[in-house]
Motif scaffolding. Structure first.
Motif, PDB file in Angstrom:
ATOM      1  N   VAL A  62       0.874  -1.173   0.000  1.00 18.41           N
ATOM      2  CA  VAL A  62       0.000   0.000   0.000  1.00 18.41           C
ATOM      3  C   VAL A  62       0.914   1.227   0.000  1.00 18.41           C
ATOM      4  O   VAL A  62       1.791   1.360   0.859  1.00 18.41           O
ATOM      5  CB  VAL A  62      -0.938   0.008   1.222  1.00 18.41           C
ATOM      6  CG1 VAL A  62      -1.826   1.244   1.210  1.00 18.41           C
ATOM      7  CG2 VAL A  62      -1.786  -1.261   1.245  1.00 18.41           C
ATOM      8  N   VAL A  63       0.708   2.118  -0.981  1.00 18.68           N
ATOM      9  CA  VAL A  63       1.622   3.225  -1.243  1.00 18.68           C
ATOM     10  C   VAL A  63       0.881   4.552  -1.118  1.00 18.68           C
ATOM     11  O   VAL A  63      -0.253   4.685  -1.565  1.00 18.68           O
ATOM     12  CB  VAL A  63       2.220   3.087  -2.668  1.00 18.68           C
ATOM     13  CG1 VAL A  63       3.091   4.283  -3.017  1.00 18.68           C
ATOM     14  CG2 VAL A  63       3.002   1.774  -2.806  1.00 18.68           C
ATOM     15  N   ASN A 153       0.792   6.031  10.701  1.00 18.22           N
ATOM     16  CA  ASN A 153       0.234   5.482   9.467  1.00 18.22           C
ATOM     17  C   ASN A 153       1.191   4.553   8.731  1.00 18.22           C
ATOM     18  O   ASN A 153       1.006   4.297   7.543  1.00 18.22           O
ATOM     19  CB  ASN A 153      -0.180   6.623   8.525  1.00 18.22           C
ATOM     20  CG  ASN A 153      -1.288   7.462   9.107  1.00 18.22           C
ATOM     21  OD1 ASN A 153      -1.037   8.512   9.659  1.00 18.22           O
ATOM     22  ND2 ASN A 153      -2.505   6.977   8.997  1.00 18.22           N
ATOM     23  N   LEU A 154       2.202   4.054   9.430  1.00 13.87           N
ATOM     24  CA  LEU A 154       3.186   3.188   8.786  1.00 13.87           C
ATOM     25  C   LEU A 154       3.064   1.755   9.266  1.00 13.87           C
ATOM     26  O   LEU A 154       2.949   1.505  10.471  1.00 13.87           O
ATOM     27  CB  LEU A 154       4.604   3.690   9.070  1.00 13.87           C
ATOM     28  CG  LEU A 154       4.955   5.079   8.550  1.00 13.87           C
ATOM     29  CD1 LEU A 154       6.349   5.469   9.010  1.00 13.87           C
ATOM     30  CD2 LEU A 154       4.849   5.134   7.036  1.00 13.87           C
ATOM     31  N   ASN A 155       3.115   0.826   8.332  1.00 17.80           N
ATOM     32  CA  ASN A 155       3.231  -0.585   8.674  1.00 17.80           C
ATOM     33  C   ASN A 155       4.654  -0.857   9.138  1.00 17.80           C
ATOM     34  O   ASN A 155       5.568  -0.084   8.824  1.00 17.80           O
ATOM     35  CB  ASN A 155       2.894  -1.459   7.463  1.00 17.80           C
ATOM     36  CG  ASN A 155       1.410  -1.548   7.220  1.00 17.80           C
ATOM     37  OD1 ASN A 155       0.617  -1.594   8.156  1.00 17.80           O
ATOM     38  ND2 ASN A 155       1.015  -1.552   5.962  1.00 17.80           N
ATOM     39  N   PRO A 156       4.883  -1.964   9.877  1.00 18.87           N
ATOM     40  CA  PRO A 156       6.256  -2.305  10.256  1.00 18.87           C
ATOM     41  C   PRO A 156       7.142  -2.417   9.012  1.00 18.87           C
ATOM     42  O   PRO A 156       6.705  -2.911   7.976  1.00 18.87           O
ATOM     43  CB  PRO A 156       6.100  -3.671  10.939  1.00 18.87           C
ATOM     44  CG  PRO A 156       4.681  -3.683  11.433  1.00 18.87           C
ATOM     45  CD  PRO A 156       3.899  -2.896  10.419  1.00 18.87           C
ATOM     46  N   ASN A 157       8.358  -1.948   9.125  1.00 15.01           N
ATOM     47  CA  ASN A 157       9.360  -1.978   8.047  1.00 15.01           C
ATOM     48  C   ASN A 157       9.001  -1.121   6.837  1.00 15.01           C
ATOM     49  O   ASN A 157       9.546  -1.320   5.750  1.00 15.01           O
ATOM     50  CB  ASN A 157       9.650  -3.412   7.593  1.00 15.01           C
ATOM     51  CG  ASN A 157      10.121  -4.269   8.740  1.00 15.01           C
ATOM     52  OD1 ASN A 157      11.002  -3.868   9.500  1.00 15.01           O
ATOM     53  ND2 ASN A 157       9.529  -5.445   8.882  1.00 15.01           N
ATOM     54  N   ALA A 158       8.083  -0.180   7.004  1.00 13.68           N
ATOM     55  CA  ALA A 158       7.702   0.707   5.897  1.00 13.68           C
ATOM     56  C   ALA A 158       8.877   1.593   5.512  1.00 13.68           C
ATOM     57  O   ALA A 158       9.718   1.946   6.338  1.00 13.68           O
ATOM     58  CB  ALA A 158       6.513   1.568   6.304  1.00 13.68           C
TER      59      ALA A 158
END
Length: 193
Positions: A62-63, A153-158
């Motif tokens: 997701v970007v 708003n960041l997933n892990p390792n984003a």
């Protein structure tokens, strides 16, 4: 010696305000963009470096492109199989152009386009992102607020890509994974620790 030696070179009109997608399923497709102050699409060579840093394939990711402008980074992401791409820009003309290209490229099911201030978008969305592109106009300065909003708003390792003329203060709990320079532009690939 030619009397035209010091005259500026003029590009053919159809090539002005136009870039191409350099990789993936939409490779070679052209993106036209409006002539607006502060709108400076990421050049081909910089996009190539960026997507090499990201591993080329964005399948399932997701970007978010928070300052979409020409849409080059978002369209490159769709072309490289991102699951969902969000483009934000405040300009009505820019947003209309992005929507036109999403229809032209037949990618409306993978892309959402908002005419909205990026900080307001981050404050209200519940989406979490795997890749975020931050390429604001060089004069833009609200980095402290942006990084604060973004961390929720960041997933892990984003990964967070930043393209600027001067490096903003990076929060202590973020690390610079890669960096580069092209012309007046500095590029950073960040991850929150």
């Amino acid at each position: 010696m030619s009397k035209f030696k010091n005259q500026p070179k003029i590009k053919h009109g159809k090539h002005i305000n136009q870039i191409r997608i350099i990789g993936g399923q939409l490779r070679g497709r052209k993106i036209q963009f409006p002539n607006m102050e502060g709108l400076r699409p990421t050049p081909d060579s910089v996009r190539e470096r960026l997507f090499n840093w990201l591993g080329q394939d964005l399948t399932g990711r997701v970007v978010l492109d928070l300052f979409a402008g020409s849409g080059a980074l978002g369209f490159e992401s769709v072309s490289r199989c991102a699951r969902q791409v969000i483009l934000c820009d405040t300009s009505f003309g820019v947003v209309q152009n992005l929507r036109r290209h999403s229809q032209l490229f037949q990618i409306k099911d993978k892309i959402q386009i908002y005419q909205q201030d990026g900080l307001k978008y981050l404050a209200q969305t519940s989406l979490r992102f795997d890749v975020v592109f931050l390429d604001p106009p060089f004069a833009w300065q609200n980095w402290v607020e942006l990084f604060e909003l973004l961390k929720n708003n960041l997933n892990p390792n984003a990964y967070v890509y930043v393209e600027v003329s001067r490096v903003p203060e990076i929060p202590d709990d973020w690390m610079i994974v890669r960096d580069g320079k092209a012309g007046q532009s500095l590029q950073l690939l960040l991850q929150k620790q």
